[in-house]
Design a protein around this motif. Structure first.
Motif, PDB file in Angstrom:
ATOM      1  N   SER A 111      48.424 -95.805  96.728  1.00 46.95           N
ATOM      2  CA  SER A 111      49.245 -97.079  97.198  1.00 46.95           C
ATOM      3  C   SER A 111      50.559 -97.038  96.447  1.00 46.95           C
ATOM      4  O   SER A 111      51.378 -97.517  97.040  1.00 46.95           O
ATOM      5  CB  SER A 111      48.409 -98.180  96.976  1.00 46.95           C
ATOM      6  OG  SER A 111      48.283 -98.432  95.597  1.00 46.95           O
ATOM      7  N   ASN A 161      45.287-102.666  95.134  1.00 50.45           N
ATOM      8  CA  ASN A 161      43.990-102.756  94.606  1.00 50.45           C
ATOM      9  C   ASN A 161      43.289-101.373  94.169  1.00 50.45           C
ATOM     10  O   ASN A 161      43.679-100.355  94.618  1.00 50.45           O
ATOM     11  CB  ASN A 161      42.914-103.909  95.127  1.00 50.45           C
ATOM     12  CG  ASN A 161      42.267-104.517  94.230  1.00 50.45           C
ATOM     13  OD1 ASN A 161      41.615-104.135  93.193  1.00 50.45           O
ATOM     14  ND2 ASN A 161      42.464-105.930  94.039  1.00 50.45           N
ATOM     15  N   CYS A 184      44.030 -93.916  95.789  1.00 50.92           N
ATOM     16  CA  CYS A 184      44.341 -93.031  96.825  1.00 50.92           C
ATOM     17  C   CYS A 184      45.854 -92.906  97.167  1.00 50.92           C
ATOM     18  O   CYS A 184      46.266 -92.663  98.480  1.00 50.92           O
ATOM     19  CB  CYS A 184      43.630 -93.464  98.223  1.00 50.92           C
ATOM     20  SG  CYS A 184      41.801 -93.323  97.769  1.00 50.92           S
ATOM     21  N   GLU A 214      45.107 -97.828 108.385  1.00 51.15           N
ATOM     22  CA  GLU A 214      44.573 -97.233 107.266  1.00 51.15           C
ATOM     23  C   GLU A 214      44.883 -95.900 107.213  1.00 51.15           C
ATOM     24  O   GLU A 214      45.501 -95.083 107.963  1.00 51.15           O
ATOM     25  CB  GLU A 214      43.076 -97.477 107.366  1.00 51.15           C
ATOM     26  CG  GLU A 214      42.740 -99.120 107.489  1.00 51.15           C
ATOM     27  CD  GLU A 214      41.229 -99.121 107.792  1.00 51.15           C
ATOM     28  OE1 GLU A 214      40.484 -98.272 107.806  1.00 51.15           O
ATOM     29  OE2 GLU A 214      40.880-100.457 108.034  1.00 51.15           O
ATOM     30  N   CYS A 233      48.075-102.957 100.290  1.00 52.99           N
ATOM     31  CA  CYS A 233      47.107-103.245  99.174  1.00 52.99           C
ATOM     32  C   CYS A 233      47.459-102.316  98.120  1.00 52.99           C
ATOM     33  O   CYS A 233      47.403-100.985  98.328  1.00 52.99           O
ATOM     34  CB  CYS A 233      45.894-103.090  99.733  1.00 52.99           C
ATOM     35  SG  CYS A 233      44.200-103.120  98.463  1.00 52.99           S
ATOM     36  N   ALA A 265      41.408 -96.529 102.598  1.00 50.82           N
ATOM     37  CA  ALA A 265      42.437 -96.555 101.691  1.00 50.82           C
ATOM     38  C   ALA A 265      43.351 -95.051 101.633  1.00 50.82           C
ATOM     39  O   ALA A 265      42.882 -94.132 101.944  1.00 50.82           O
ATOM     40  CB  ALA A 265      42.001 -96.637 100.164  1.00 50.82           C
ATOM     41  N   PRO A 266      44.719 -95.070 101.373  1.00 50.77           N
ATOM     42  CA  PRO A 266      45.552 -96.583 101.245  1.00 50.77           C
ATOM     43  C   PRO A 266      45.604 -96.884 102.592  1.00 50.77           C
ATOM     44  O   PRO A 266      45.860 -96.471 103.344  1.00 50.77           O
ATOM     45  CB  PRO A 266      46.768 -95.788 100.514  1.00 50.77           C
ATOM     46  CG  PRO A 266      46.934 -94.484 100.831  1.00 50.77           C
ATOM     47  CD  PRO A 266      45.553 -94.109 101.305  1.00 50.77           C
ATOM     48  N   CYS A 312      42.913-106.535  97.295  1.00 55.13           N
ATOM     49  CA  CYS A 312      41.686-105.725  98.201  1.00 55.13           C
ATOM     50  C   CYS A 312      41.721-106.622  99.662  1.00 55.13           C
ATOM     51  O   CYS A 312      41.469-107.711  99.462  1.00 55.13           O
ATOM     52  CB  CYS A 312      40.452-105.594  97.704  1.00 55.13           C
ATOM     53  SG  CYS A 312      39.317-104.800  98.710  1.00 55.13           S
ATOM     54  N   SER A 344      40.749 -99.214  94.743  1.00 56.31           N
ATOM     55  CA  SER A 344      40.686 -97.993  95.992  1.00 56.31           C
ATOM     56  C   SER A 344      42.214 -97.274  96.331  1.00 56.31           C
ATOM     57  O   SER A 344      42.069 -96.366  96.361  1.00 56.31           O
ATOM     58  CB  SER A 344      39.842 -98.394  96.926  1.00 56.31           C
ATOM     59  OG  SER A 344      38.522 -98.793  96.461  1.00 56.31           O
ATOM     60  N   CYS A 345      42.884 -98.246  96.878  1.00 53.16           N
ATOM     61  CA  CYS A 345      43.987 -97.971  97.463  1.00 53.16           C
ATOM     62  C   CYS A 345      45.188 -97.355  96.412  1.00 53.16           C
ATOM     63  O   CYS A 345      45.572 -96.305  96.432  1.00 53.16           O
ATOM     64  CB  CYS A 345      44.832 -99.252  97.935  1.00 53.16           C
ATOM     65  SG  CYS A 345      44.052 -99.829  99.559  1.00 53.16           S
ATOM     66  N   CYS A 396      38.740-100.719 101.997  1.00 53.13           N
ATOM     67  CA  CYS A 396      38.684 -99.665 100.791  1.00 53.13           C
ATOM     68  C   CYS A 396      38.354 -98.346 101.547  1.00 53.13           C
ATOM     69  O   CYS A 396      38.919 -97.444 100.970  1.00 53.13           O
ATOM     70  CB  CYS A 396      37.739-100.110  99.781  1.00 53.13           C
ATOM     71  SG  CYS A 396      37.956-101.726  99.150  1.00 53.13           S
ATOM     72  N   CYS A 397      37.408 -98.096 102.358  1.00 48.99           N
ATOM     73  CA  CYS A 397      37.116 -96.819 102.740  1.00 48.99           C
ATOM     74  C   CYS A 397      38.210 -96.278 103.673  1.00 48.99           C
ATOM     75  O   CYS A 397      38.254 -95.119 104.019  1.00 48.99           O
ATOM     76  CB  CYS A 397      35.913 -96.996 103.672  1.00 48.99           C
ATOM     77  SG  CYS A 397      35.648 -97.887 104.844  1.00 48.99           S
TER      78      CYS A 397
END
Ligand code: FES
Length: 162
Positions: free
Chosen positions: A97, A89, A95, A147, A87, A136-137, A129, A91-92, A133-134
């Motif tokens: 990605s 998107n 963090c 995760e 992912c 991420a990544p 996404c 949030s990732c 998201c919590c």
């Protein structure tokens, strides 16, 4: 009993999904049918298989092609056995990605959208996404979520796969 290119097990699975919808609404089972077929065919669909799904569901083939080519979870070309989707998107991305993708590309010696030479891994195009998201990544490997990725964690995940 199998129909055309579909195995008996896949036919049973498709029928299981068809039974969940009102009579005459078998089109609603196309996604589940294609997932079952793709899973059995090492991660990708062929025209013969899509035609067989259409025949089994008594639908015009175009209604199956539309689904197979619209959703990112379906592949219509041969790919590596293990599908990795990262992912990228917001949030990732925030963090790390980008670094995760770069690490995977280097480790597997492929670019996004390519499979490794030995046919073991397929590094799919970036995902939008995936609702984790919590953590991420994150990435999805063969539909399993992983995760809070780090290079070390990626090494461990990929080593587990045969
Ligand atoms: S942004 Fe990656 S899971 Fe939501």
């Amino acid at each position: 009993m199998s129909k055309g290119a579909l195995s008996e097990q896949v036919c049973r699975e498709i029928d299981h999904w068809v039974a969940k919808f009102p009579k005459g609404r078998q089109r609603s089972a196309v996604i589940s049918a294609l997932q079952a077929v793709q899973h059995e065919n090492q991660g990708f669909l062929t025209q013969d298989l899509m035609d067989a799904v259409a025949e089994h569901l008594d639908l015009p083939p175009i209604q199956v092609y539309e689904v197979a080519t619209f959703y990112s979870m379906f592949e219509t070309d041969p790919v590596g056995r293990h599908c990795i989707s990262v992912c990228t998107n917001i949030s990732c991305m925030l963090c790390g990605s980008t670094e995760i993708v770069a690490y995977l590309e280097k480790k597997l010696d492929v670019k996004l959208g390519e499979s490794t030479e030995d046919g073991k891994f397929y590094l799919k195009q970036e995902e939008e996404c995936l609702a984790a998201c919590c953590g991420a990544p994150m990435m999805m490997v063969n539909h399993d979520y992983h995760e809070n990725l780090t290079p070390q964690k990626i090494d461990e995940i990929l080593e587990e796969l045969d």
